[in-house]
Enzyme design. Structure first.
Site, PDB file in Angstrom:
ATOM      1  N   GLN A   1     -62.836   4.739  38.723  1.00  0.00           N
ATOM      2  CA  GLN A   1     -61.925   5.394  38.857  1.00  0.00           C
ATOM      3  C   GLN A   1     -60.330   6.265  38.314  1.00  0.00           C
ATOM      4  O   GLN A   1     -59.727   5.035  38.314  1.00  0.00           O
ATOM      5  CB  GLN A   1     -61.554   4.899  40.383  1.00  0.00           C
ATOM      6  N   GLY A   2     -59.874   7.394  38.101  1.00  0.00           N
ATOM      7  CA  GLY A   2     -59.041   7.459  36.957  1.00  0.00           C
ATOM      8  C   GLY A   2     -58.142   8.303  37.822  1.00  0.00           C
ATOM      9  O   GLY A   2     -58.066   9.408  38.408  1.00  0.00           O
ATOM     10  N   TYR A   3     -57.652   7.109  39.051  1.00  0.00           N
ATOM     11  CA  TYR A   3     -56.359   7.822  39.297  1.00  0.00           C
ATOM     12  C   TYR A   3     -55.105   7.488  39.315  1.00  0.00           C
ATOM     13  O   TYR A   3     -54.052   8.571  39.126  1.00  0.00           O
ATOM     14  CB  TYR A   3     -56.510   7.092  40.684  1.00  0.00           C
ATOM     15  N   SER A   4     -54.374   6.852  38.756  1.00  0.00           N
ATOM     16  CA  SER A   4     -53.452   5.963  38.202  1.00  0.00           C
ATOM     17  C   SER A   4     -53.058   6.298  36.839  1.00  0.00           C
ATOM     18  O   SER A   4     -53.899   7.120  35.707  1.00  0.00           O
ATOM     19  CB  SER A   4     -53.398   4.564  38.070  1.00  0.00           C
TER      20      SER A   4
ATOM     21  N   SER B   1     -60.380   0.641  36.044  1.00  0.00           N
ATOM     22  CA  SER B   1     -60.910  -1.144  35.563  1.00  0.00           C
ATOM     23  C   SER B   1     -62.578  -0.485  35.645  1.00  0.00           C
ATOM     24  O   SER B   1     -63.074   0.769  35.263  1.00  0.00           O
ATOM     25  CB  SER B   1     -61.241  -1.615  37.387  1.00  0.00           C
TER      26      SER B   1
ATOM     27  N   GLU C   1     -61.722   2.919  49.765  1.00  0.00           N
ATOM     28  CA  GLU C   1     -61.211   1.458  48.498  1.00  0.00           C
ATOM     29  C   GLU C   1     -60.992   0.448  49.593  1.00  0.00           C
ATOM     30  O   GLU C   1     -60.995  -0.571  49.061  1.00  0.00           O
ATOM     31  CB  GLU C   1     -60.542   2.041  47.516  1.00  0.00           C
TER      32      GLU C   1
HETATM   33  C1  FAD Z   1     -56.580  -5.521  39.184  1.00  0.00           C
HETATM   34  C2  FAD Z   1     -55.918  -3.771  39.335  1.00  0.00           C
HETATM   35  C3  FAD Z   1     -57.104  -2.602  39.259  1.00  0.00           C
HETATM   36  C4  FAD Z   1     -56.696  -1.753  38.860  1.00  0.00           C
HETATM   37  N1  FAD Z   1     -57.838  -0.665  38.658  1.00  0.00           N
HETATM   38  C5  FAD Z   1     -57.284   0.788  38.825  1.00  0.00           C
HETATM   39  C6  FAD Z   1     -58.686   1.720  38.852  1.00  0.00           C
HETATM   40  O1  FAD Z   1     -59.518   1.610  39.030  1.00  0.00           O
HETATM   41  N2  FAD Z   1     -58.177   2.688  39.242  1.00  0.00           N
HETATM   42  C7  FAD Z   1     -56.633   3.983  38.924  1.00  0.00           C
HETATM   43  O2  FAD Z   1     -56.609   4.342  38.918  1.00  0.00           O
HETATM   44  N3  FAD Z   1     -55.834   2.801  39.343  1.00  0.00           N
HETATM   45  C8  FAD Z   1     -56.357   0.829  39.074  1.00  0.00           C
HETATM   46  N4  FAD Z   1     -55.214   0.377  39.434  1.00  0.00           N
HETATM   47  C9  FAD Z   1     -53.607   1.134  39.206  1.00  0.00           C
HETATM   48  C10 FAD Z   1     -53.086   0.601  40.335  1.00  0.00           C
HETATM   49  O3  FAD Z   1     -53.373   1.607  41.545  1.00  0.00           O
HETATM   50  C11 FAD Z   1     -51.533   0.957  40.364  1.00  0.00           C
HETATM   51  O4  FAD Z   1     -51.220  -0.193  39.541  1.00  0.00           O
HETATM   52  C12 FAD Z   1     -50.845   0.617  41.834  1.00  0.00           C
HETATM   53  O5  FAD Z   1     -50.983   1.989  42.585  1.00  0.00           O
HETATM   54  C13 FAD Z   1     -49.928   0.558  41.926  1.00  0.00           C
HETATM   55  O6  FAD Z   1     -49.401   1.595  40.674  1.00  0.00           O
HETATM   56  P1  FAD Z   1     -48.064   0.888  39.902  1.00  0.00           P
HETATM   57  O7  FAD Z   1     -48.941   0.015  39.306  1.00  0.00           O
HETATM   58  O8  FAD Z   1     -47.553   2.214  38.275  1.00  0.00           O
HETATM   59  O9  FAD Z   1     -46.380   0.493  39.919  1.00  0.00           O
HETATM   60  P2  FAD Z   1     -45.206   1.041  40.691  1.00  0.00           P
HETATM   61  O10 FAD Z   1     -45.521   2.369  41.968  1.00  0.00           O
HETATM   62  O11 FAD Z   1     -44.687   1.486  39.822  1.00  0.00           O
HETATM   63  O12 FAD Z   1     -44.426   0.134  41.958  1.00  0.00           O
HETATM   64  C14 FAD Z   1     -44.084  -1.148  41.158  1.00  0.00           C
HETATM   65  C15 FAD Z   1     -43.755  -1.739  42.420  1.00  0.00           C
HETATM   66  O13 FAD Z   1     -42.799  -0.837  42.997  1.00  0.00           O
HETATM   67  C16 FAD Z   1     -43.334  -1.417  44.737  1.00  0.00           C
HETATM   68  N5  FAD Z   1     -42.580   0.310  44.996  1.00  0.00           N
HETATM   69  C17 FAD Z   1     -43.547   1.452  44.505  1.00  0.00           C
HETATM   70  N6  FAD Z   1     -43.304   2.823  45.638  1.00  0.00           N
HETATM   71  C18 FAD Z   1     -42.602   2.094  46.736  1.00  0.00           C
HETATM   72  C19 FAD Z   1     -41.733   2.534  48.216  1.00  0.00           C
HETATM   73  N7  FAD Z   1     -41.945   3.972  48.030  1.00  0.00           N
HETATM   74  N8  FAD Z   1     -42.049   1.529  49.222  1.00  0.00           N
HETATM   75  C20 FAD Z   1     -41.882   0.352  48.866  1.00  0.00           C
HETATM   76  N9  FAD Z   1     -42.049  -0.236  47.422  1.00  0.00           N
HETATM   77  C21 FAD Z   1     -42.743   0.151  46.777  1.00  0.00           C
HETATM   78  C22 FAD Z   1     -44.562  -1.509  44.978  1.00  0.00           C
HETATM   79  O14 FAD Z   1     -45.183  -1.896  46.171  1.00  0.00           O
HETATM   80  C23 FAD Z   1     -44.505  -2.640  43.317  1.00  0.00           C
HETATM   81  O15 FAD Z   1     -44.023  -3.932  43.868  1.00  0.00           O
HETATM   82  C24 FAD Z   1     -56.050  -1.422  39.133  1.00  0.00           C
HETATM   83  C25 FAD Z   1     -54.464  -2.014  39.343  1.00  0.00           C
HETATM   84  C26 FAD Z   1     -54.782  -3.194  39.762  1.00  0.00           C
HETATM   85  C27 FAD Z   1     -53.562  -4.177  39.272  1.00  0.00           C
END
Ligand code: FAD
Length: 401
Positions: A129-132, A164, A247
């Protein structure tokens, strides 16, 4: 809500149970989760998925022409429950089966469905999955990887992160910006990208478990046929959200939670505390009882949602609820196991005699990651508050866009 099976469903349950008794590899019951990137384990995991599919127990609700069984939800539920009971290994192709597959059934062209769906089931093609991106996680619509049309081909440039399984995936479902001038949710498209395309670089990232489960993925002038666009140009946000709901349901699976809880009970019965099995300690029993109530409540909620689905009711915010409840509960289950293990816990991982006890420190760390992946708990709470309870929306950061 009717919790009883019909005579036909009971007969089907017995057939599945017999098949699993004969086919679940005995070793898998004690093995640790898959070591990422180990070719031998990947081959074994693919062979297991193919076997389940050949037996007719995979993606049972998918239409027959794409490799499914055209079966009703009850049958899939029975299979899932029996898999837990038999302690069957997990499936390697979950992102295909549970995320991009259902999305293609809903939004894909006929050509895309025929090309991709069967190979998802047979595990011939594994998806990631290429989202983040470095600047787009919770605020996913800020993504900047761009795709420009050059005739009938998109040219993709940019970077994804936390991808992942990218190190062994064959395909990626990917969000790209196709109209930089549009409001940020409006200029996104959903592309299917062959991971062997020239211009893609995958760099594994080591996580706190010590494994390299996810990756950075870089795109440099990667050419993707226009035929791999899903759901129309600049319509990717809608398609992306459909995949996200799938998901969240996958991560909110009651099956996995029940498996973890059963493991916790086995641990409590076999691990000694003050010279007696931990399960006989009143404090441990209290804790197990309160966790059992949460697991049971979650299972009953799943039955309620199943009834809704069978009656054709819309799922609403259930995916967000399932994801929030399951991932937090899974982490609490692993925490209880570590507390039972006490100071031996951190050692269990490297103790060869520890058998499946060594899983717990890993599970504790991994389940923390799943509270973040697929949208963090805070984001799920926002969705539940705003879309489910009708509370005021938080101000959008792109309000000016
Ligand atoms: C084990 C694992 C597997 C993953 N696999 C994939 C994958 O295969 N493909 C992919 O694309 N991504 C993947 N991800 C990424 C995942 O989708 C992101 O880590 C997640 O969406 C959070 O984004 P961020 O890490 O940039 O944190 P941030 O968005 O920077 O958030 C940091 C903190 O701020 C809080 N926060 C942010 N915005 C708000 C809001 N509006 N209100 C309240 N709190 C807020 C969050 O809850 C968090 O605690 C994976 C992550 C993990 C941990």
């Amino acid at each position: 809500m009717d919790l009883s099976y019909t005579p036909e469903e009971r007969a089907f349950q017995q057939t599945v149970r017999r098949w699993l008794a004969a086919n679940v590899p005995k070793k898998s019951r004690e093995e640790r989760p898959m070591e990422w990137g180990d070719p031998r384990r990947i081959a074994q995991a693919k062979a297991w998925q193919r076997k389940v599919w050949e037996a007719g127990y995979l993606a049972m609700g998918w239409p027959r022409e794409y490799g499914g069984q055209g079966a009703d939800l009850m049958r899939q539920t029975i299979v899932n429950e029996e898999m837990v009971r038999a302690r069957a290994p997990g499936l390697i192709g979950m992102m295909g089966i549970q995320m991009v597959g259902p999305t293609l059934i809903q939004y894909g062209t006929e050509e895309q469905r025929r090309r991709f769906l069967p190979k998802i089931l047979t595990a011939e093609e594994i998806w990631c999955q290429g989202y983040s991106e470095p600047g787009a996680g919770s605020d996913l619509a800020s993504l900047r990887t761009r795709a420009e049309l050059d005739g009938d081909t998109f040219v993709v440039n940019g970077q994804k992160v936390w991808t992942s399984n990218a190190q062994y995936a064959d395909w990626m479902f990917c969000l790209v910006r196709t109209d930089p001038a549009a409001p940020k949710h409006g200029g996104i498209s959903y592309l299917l990208i062959d991971m062997r395309s020239p211009g893609i670089t995958v760099r594994p990232l080591v996580q706190m478990t010590g494994d390299a489960g996810f990756n950075e993925v870089f795109f440099e002038d990667v050419r993707v046929p226009r035929a791999n666009l899903v759901g129309g140009l600049n319509n990717g946000w809608q398609v992306a959200n459909a995949t996200l709901a799938h998901e969240r349901n996958m991560l909110g699976s009651t099956t996995r939670t029940q498996q973890i809880f059963q493991g916790l009970l086995r641990l409590a019965r076999t691990h000694a505390r003050n010279g007696r099995p931990a399960a006989e300690d009143p404090v441990v029993r209290q804790r197990l009882a309160s966790l059992a109530i949460r697991v049971e409540t979650m299972k009953l909620e799943a039955y309620r949602q199943l009834t809704d689905a069978l009656r054709g009711r819309r799922p609403g915010i259930s995916a967000a609820v399932n994801k929030l409840v399951a991932t937090e509960l899974n982490h609490d289950l692993a925490k209880a196991a570590l507390d039972i293990l006490g100071s031996y816990g951190p050692l269990a991982r490297t103790d060869r005699r520890a058998r499946d006890r060594g899983i717990w420190p890993l599970d504790f760390m991994f389940s923390l990651g799943l509270i973040i992946g697929g949208g963090t708990s805070q984001i799920q709470k926002n969705i539940i508050a705003e879309r489910g309870l009708g509370m005021p929306k938080e101000p959008r950061r792109d309000a000016a866009a």
